[in-house]
Design a protein around this motif. Structure first.
Motif, mmCIF file in Angstrom:
data_model
loop_
_atom_site.group_PDB
_atom_site.id
_atom_site.type_symbol
_atom_site.label_atom_id
_atom_site.label_comp_id
_atom_site.label_asym_id
_atom_site.label_seq_id
_atom_site.Cartn_x
_atom_site.Cartn_y
_atom_site.Cartn_z
ATOM 1 N N ALA A 44 0.847 -1.182 0.000
ATOM 2 C CA ALA A 44 0.000 0.000 0.000
ATOM 3 C C ALA A 44 0.886 1.237 0.000
ATOM 4 N N HIS A 45 0.477 2.250 -0.737
ATOM 5 C CA HIS A 45 1.198 3.521 -0.742
ATOM 6 C C HIS A 45 0.449 4.453 0.196
ATOM 7 N N TYR A 46 1.179 4.992 1.143
ATOM 8 C CA TYR A 46 0.543 5.926 2.064
ATOM 9 C C TYR A 46 1.560 6.963 2.493
ATOM 10 N N GLY A 47 1.207 8.231 2.378
ATOM 11 C CA GLY A 47 2.092 9.321 2.764
ATOM 12 C C GLY A 47 3.411 9.288 2.022
ATOM 13 N N GLY A 48 3.380 8.866 0.757
ATOM 14 C CA GLY A 48 4.584 8.841 -0.060
ATOM 15 C C GLY A 48 5.508 7.679 0.255
ATOM 16 N N LYS A 49 5.053 6.758 1.114
ATOM 17 C CA LYS A 49 5.872 5.602 1.461
ATOM 18 C C LYS A 49 5.170 4.315 1.042
ATOM 19 N N ILE A 50 5.953 3.257 0.951
ATOM 20 C CA ILE A 50 5.386 1.970 0.568
ATOM 21 C C ILE A 50 5.408 1.041 1.779
ATOM 22 N N TYR A 51 4.268 0.460 2.056
ATOM 23 C CA TYR A 51 4.157 -0.493 3.155
ATOM 24 C C TYR A 51 3.825 -1.865 2.599
ATOM 25 N N GLY A 52 4.425 -2.872 3.187
ATOM 26 C CA GLY A 52 4.168 -4.232 2.733
ATOM 27 C C GLY A 52 3.252 -4.965 3.704
ATOM 28 N N PHE A 53 2.459 -5.877 3.151
ATOM 29 C CA PHE A 53 1.509 -6.644 3.971
ATOM 30 C C PHE A 53 1.529 -8.113 3.577
ATOM 31 N N CYS A 54 1.238 -8.963 4.561
ATOM 32 C CA CYS A 54 1.265 -10.399 4.300
ATOM 33 C C CYS A 54 0.067 -10.817 3.465
ATOM 34 N N SER A 55 -0.993 -9.999 3.457
ATOM 35 C CA SER A 55 -2.181 -10.341 2.682
ATOM 36 C C SER A 55 -2.945 -9.073 2.324
ATOM 37 N N GLU A 87 -6.008 -8.625 2.946
ATOM 38 C CA GLU A 87 -6.846 -8.327 4.117
ATOM 39 C C GLU A 87 -6.123 -7.363 5.053
ATOM 40 N N CYS A 88 -4.834 -7.629 5.293
ATOM 41 C CA CYS A 88 -4.047 -6.772 6.177
ATOM 42 C C CYS A 88 -3.898 -5.377 5.579
ATOM 43 N N LYS A 89 -3.691 -5.329 4.265
ATOM 44 C CA LYS A 89 -3.554 -4.036 3.595
ATOM 45 C C LYS A 89 -4.847 -3.235 3.754
ATOM 46 N N ASP A 90 -5.982 -3.906 3.542
ATOM 47 C CA ASP A 90 -7.277 -3.238 3.671
ATOM 48 C C ASP A 90 -7.503 -2.743 5.097
ATOM 49 N N THR A 91 -7.113 -3.584 6.066
ATOM 50 C CA THR A 91 -7.252 -3.200 7.471
ATOM 51 C C THR A 91 -6.436 -1.934 7.742
ATOM 52 N N PHE A 92 -5.214 -1.930 7.223
ATOM 53 C CA PHE A 92 -4.333 -0.772 7.405
ATOM 54 C C PHE A 92 -4.928 0.477 6.751
ATOM 55 N N LEU A 93 -5.407 0.329 5.529
ATOM 56 C CA LEU A 93 -5.905 1.483 4.783
ATOM 57 C C LEU A 93 -7.201 2.065 5.359
ATOM 58 N N LYS A 94 -7.902 1.277 6.161
ATOM 59 C CA LYS A 94 -9.123 1.779 6.801
ATOM 60 C C LYS A 94 -8.781 2.856 7.824
ATOM 61 N N ASP A 95 -7.612 2.687 8.471
ATOM 62 C CA ASP A 95 -7.199 3.636 9.508
ATOM 63 C C ASP A 95 -5.675 3.668 9.617
ATOM 64 N N ALA A 130 -3.428 5.953 10.139
ATOM 65 C CA ALA A 130 -2.833 6.742 11.232
ATOM 66 C C ALA A 130 -2.734 5.911 12.506
ATOM 67 N N LYS A 131 -3.772 5.108 12.761
ATOM 68 C CA LYS A 131 -3.806 4.263 13.959
ATOM 69 C C LYS A 131 -2.650 3.266 13.951
ATOM 70 N N TYR A 132 -2.421 2.630 12.811
ATOM 71 C CA TYR A 132 -1.357 1.622 12.738
ATOM 72 C C TYR A 132 0.026 2.241 12.713
ATOM 73 N N LEU A 133 0.122 3.450 12.122
ATOM 74 C CA LEU A 133 1.422 4.119 12.076
ATOM 75 C C LEU A 133 1.805 4.618 13.459
ATOM 76 N N ALA A 134 0.823 4.990 14.250
ATOM 77 C CA ALA A 134 1.078 5.484 15.606
ATOM 78 C C ALA A 134 1.603 4.356 16.489
ATOM 79 N N LYS A 135 1.141 3.126 16.224
ATOM 80 C CA LYS A 135 1.523 1.938 16.984
ATOM 81 C C LYS A 135 3.006 1.598 16.863
ATOM 82 N N LYS A 136 3.591 1.951 15.717
ATOM 83 C CA LYS A 136 4.939 1.561 15.343
ATOM 84 C C LYS A 136 6.016 1.752 16.402
#
Ligand code: ZN
Length: 94
Positions: A65-76, A78-86, A88-94
């Motif tokens: 997924a591309h978000y904020g000019g960066k590329i994030y990888g996902f195992c599936s 489903e995970c990408k969709d979960t991330f793209l729903k919110d 900011a929440k997942y990036l804050a967790k990092k």
């Protein structure tokens, strides 16, 4: 007599060929498995892990997924969709 010999030669050539194509199919299947483990070679992911489920990307990346000019990888996907729903929440967790 000569003709019979030729036919038997052709037959053995054919059966030999089919054995070879079996090996090729097996080799290709193996190749695809390796490829699915490293579907995106050379991509610099912004995170070394799947931000949705926390799995390390070294275990396999199936979607990106591309978000904020960066590329994030996902195992599936489903995970990408979960991330793209919110994201900011997942990036804050990092
Ligand atoms: Zn995941």
């Amino acid at each position: 007599m000569k003709k019979i010999l030729l036919i038997s030669l052709l037959f053995s050539a054919c059966s030999h060929k089919s054995n070879n194509s079996d090996a090729v199919v097996k080799a290709r299947a193996k190749e695809q498995t390796v490829m699915s483990e490293n579907k995106y070679p050379g991509i610099d992911f912004a995170s070394k892990k799947d931000l949705a489920c926390g799995m390390p990307l070294s275990a396999g990346v199936d979607d990106t997924a591309h978000y904020g000019g960066k590329i994030y990888g996902f195992c599936s996907t489903e995970c990408k969709d979960t991330f793209l729903k919110d994201p900011a929440k997942y990036l804050a967790k990092k």
